[in-house]
Design a protein around this motif. Structure first.
Motif, mmCIF file in Angstrom:
data_model
loop_
_atom_site.group_PDB
_atom_site.id
_atom_site.type_symbol
_atom_site.label_atom_id
_atom_site.label_comp_id
_atom_site.label_asym_id
_atom_site.label_seq_id
_atom_site.Cartn_x
_atom_site.Cartn_y
_atom_site.Cartn_z
ATOM 1 N N PHE B 82 -5.315 -4.634 -5.519
ATOM 2 C CA PHE B 82 -4.951 -5.379 -4.316
ATOM 3 C C PHE B 82 -6.201 -6.014 -3.724
ATOM 4 O O PHE B 82 -7.282 -5.431 -3.773
ATOM 5 C CB PHE B 82 -4.328 -4.451 -3.270
ATOM 6 N N PHE B 98 2.669 7.763 2.869
ATOM 7 C CA PHE B 98 3.104 7.703 1.471
ATOM 8 C C PHE B 98 4.212 8.710 1.212
ATOM 9 O O PHE B 98 4.606 9.471 2.093
ATOM 10 C CB PHE B 98 1.918 7.915 0.527
ATOM 11 N N ARG B 166 5.049 7.133 -6.464
ATOM 12 C CA ARG B 166 4.247 7.132 -5.242
ATOM 13 C C ARG B 166 4.497 5.878 -4.408
ATOM 14 O O ARG B 166 3.825 4.872 -4.566
ATOM 15 C CB ARG B 166 2.762 7.230 -5.619
ATOM 16 N N THR B 168 4.005 3.835 -1.054
ATOM 17 C CA THR B 168 2.900 3.815 -0.080
ATOM 18 C C THR B 168 3.099 2.639 0.864
ATOM 19 O O THR B 168 3.538 1.572 0.434
ATOM 20 C CB THR B 168 1.545 3.663 -0.814
ATOM 21 N N ILE B 170 0.940 0.574 3.817
ATOM 22 C CA ILE B 170 -0.382 0.457 4.459
ATOM 23 C C ILE B 170 -0.405 -0.719 5.436
ATOM 24 O O ILE B 170 0.247 -1.734 5.231
ATOM 25 C CB ILE B 170 -1.506 0.290 3.404
ATOM 26 N N PHE B 187 4.006 -0.641 -1.242
ATOM 27 C CA PHE B 187 3.921 -0.727 -2.716
ATOM 28 C C PHE B 187 4.324 0.603 -3.328
ATOM 29 O O PHE B 187 4.263 1.654 -2.672
ATOM 30 C CB PHE B 187 2.532 -1.179 -3.173
ATOM 31 N N VAL B 189 3.805 2.786 -6.952
ATOM 32 C CA VAL B 189 3.184 2.919 -8.272
ATOM 33 C C VAL B 189 3.755 4.158 -8.959
ATOM 34 O O VAL B 189 4.265 5.068 -8.304
ATOM 35 C CB VAL B 189 1.639 3.009 -8.161
#
Lengths: 388, 388
Positions: B82, B98, B166, B168, B170, B187, B189
């Protein structure tokens, strides 16, 4: 007063600071500077436009670390975005800390930095608490001073304007899992800022938040770590909805800690009738503010009233207000410098303290604010200032 | 037992979950998938290599938000770094949260997801606590399931292996200042993970940390926010130096909370001689674990002992051990599933509990672990599983 002085110098968080590192640190002599080819247009020196944190300068400082390679060479490079792996531990576990300081334009276009060594010291503490790598604080200070020099045209010379300095250290481990990061990035960004209060000081109304606790004994309230801030965002929105400007942070027993992101001071007549400037002691739950430390120091030099660090309870604060013994109340921090307080909301009551409406603050508050200003902008010479 | 059931269903954190959002959410039907052109070589299915959080899959899901534009179209794109502005508020103030969940390969190559709806629910709570944008949890779940399908070849089908998920969220505000972020990035992952214990369960020794407090009433311990994790890194290193594997988190009065990043269970004979499975109640300082909730539910269905959520004090725990009433102790969480505990260090004493050395855990612990395993891998059908 002598014993107070002695205690102060003995216990001051910033007395006899050790900025060295037991491990190999990066060195300012290795600093490499890559100048930008695309200078950014500067915003106008208008306090309404040049607000806190809105603009960055042309360059930033970055230094990377890995447990295998140690610290990289410090680099001043054109301001840029960072590329971060989505697994980076700063994004998941908040392994990240920061600092805040300011540089000022002084007489003859000198650039003046205020007690940046204290920020270096505190940042080393925060880093250790999060198992982030240690470094030599003197070396980081020299690198930051070099960055400020490169971007010196960004420091406004209008009165009340300054250049905010934001050193940051983030964990960049590219793997999930709660553990010490094997990689980190230290970076420093600058932003030109206008005066916090465009038309002089402005008193605020603060609300004693008894639902959200900012920091408990055994927590990390005394460190400038990122995780202390996120939980305060919603309580701030909520308190603003009911007509206050900031939260006053307490423990459930009423122990007074901070206000918003500021340290707190009360200037009152104590029960013995003596004038006292009092601030919550550094008990581990309170940020050891650089401005807090400076105000304690300046107030002791004034030498006209007692200056006390101890546990302060909200019950004694409101009692002093009710009994007419509270003379002034204010918060302090690097962003705002000094923040007069006109009212405290506690247990469904509002406790108000009169202030000098010409100064928009109490007289001592204003005097301390002026002293700090004079030191920072060069009207008064002081060992707290480095000219770079 | 009936009243216990009733209470459980009434108060379970995940009973009658509402995953909807009062605000406009992104929609899974708008999902766009851009397939990678550079498929990554998969690591071997070796538990020593395929450790937790070490490998990412070929793609990730990303959805951006701004207060002006709302949520962007969900995108599944080739895995990438990112680009983050150095002022991003996730890097300074830890405005980030998360989740953790797992997908499994089941019979006939089916892909099975375990109670992902619970994670969506908890993530919405964490987001709200940090003033991050809300979303429709069903829509996020559908997008995540699409991501898992795209990367389904990454889910190992060896026993004990799974695909960790995961999500998340932010804060990406590109300005300094502690306030609600006007921009955010959600996002997701994935990482293939081997069994936590390559050779079956393995009991740990835990240390009652009375210096560092993980979470206090009035704090954010019940939310999966990043800032809860960074302060635990150093205490973990310290406890490992003195021969323990994890910290047991307590309040100063001895109230038992969590262990490392796990919830805690004790299976004991109470003072009335009844067998009880007991876990600290959700008092606001404890993460409402999905595995914790599942174990409570399974244990109640076994219907052979009392299942209790209440305040648990370390004094009663060590008393039960001393009196020979403690039968089993274990932690639980998405990473480890079930973690037997063989010893607790408290006040300079070590309290040990015997376990079945063939199972490397207590019998109930092992039975619950097996039940969870069977549900997750498809040997036992259960409403907690979505087949995607």
């Amino acid at each position: 007063m002598r014993s107070v002085f002695k205690n102060f110098y003995k216990f001051s968080y910033y007395a006899n600071m050790d900025l060295s590192s037991p491990h190999a640190s990066f060195q300012a002599r290795d600093l490499k500077i890559i100048h930008t080819q695309h200078y950014i247009t500067k915003p106008p020196c208008d306090p309404k436009i040049m607000t806190f944190g809105a603009f960055h300068t042309d360059h930033l400082l970055e230094i990377d670390w890995s447990d295998k390679m140690g610290w990289s060479r410090p680099m001043i490079v054109p301001f840029k975005n960072f590329e971060l792996h989505p697994f980076s531990s700063c994004l998941h576990y908040a392994i990240e800390c920061f600092e805040g300081s300011k540089a000022y334009k002084g007489p003859n276009n000198t650039i003046r930095v205020f007690r940046l060594d204290c920020n270096m010291f505190r940042m080393k503490h925060s880093a250790k608490r999060l198992s982030l790598p240690d470094f030599d604080g003197h070396e980081l200070q020299k690198c930051i001073e070099a960055l400020i020099k490169v971007d010196q045209d960004w420091i406004p010379d209008n009165p009340g304007f300054s250049c905010y300095i934001r050193p940051t250290l983030i964990a960049t481990e590219e793997a999930l899992g709660v553990r010490a990061s094997s990689r980190a990035k230290l970076f420093v960004v600058l932003c030109p800022v206008g005066p916090y209060f465009p038309s002089g000081l402005k008193p605020v109304r603060v609300f004693c938040n008894t639902i959200t606790i900012r920091s408990y004994p055994g927590g990390v309230g005394e460190y400038k770590v990122a995780g202390n801030y996120a939980p305060t965002v919603l309580p701030l929105k909520e308190v603003q909805k009911i007509g206050f400007h900031q939260n006053l942070w307490l423990l459930p027993d009423g122990l007074v800690q901070e206000m918003g992101v500021c340290n707190l001071f009360f200037y009152w007549k104590n029960k013995q009738g003596e004038n006292e400037l009092i601030t919550p002691m550094l008990d581990g739950t309170i940020l050891p503010g650089v401005v807090r430390d400076s105000i304690l120091n300046l107030a002791k030099q004034i030498n006209k009233f007692k200056v006390i660090e101890r546990k302060v309870y909200i019950q004694e604060v409101v009692e002093a207000i009710s009994e007419g013994r509270m003379i002034e109340m204010f918060g302090c921090g690097t962003g705002v410098m000094v923040q007069p307080i006109e009212a405290i909301g506690f247990n469904d009551k509002i406790y108000e303290v009169k202030y000098n409406t010409n100064l928009n603050s109490g007289e001592l508050t204003h005097h301390l604010y002026q002293l700090l200003n004079e030191i920072q902008t060069g009207e008064r010479s002081h060992e707290w200032i480095s000219i770079i």
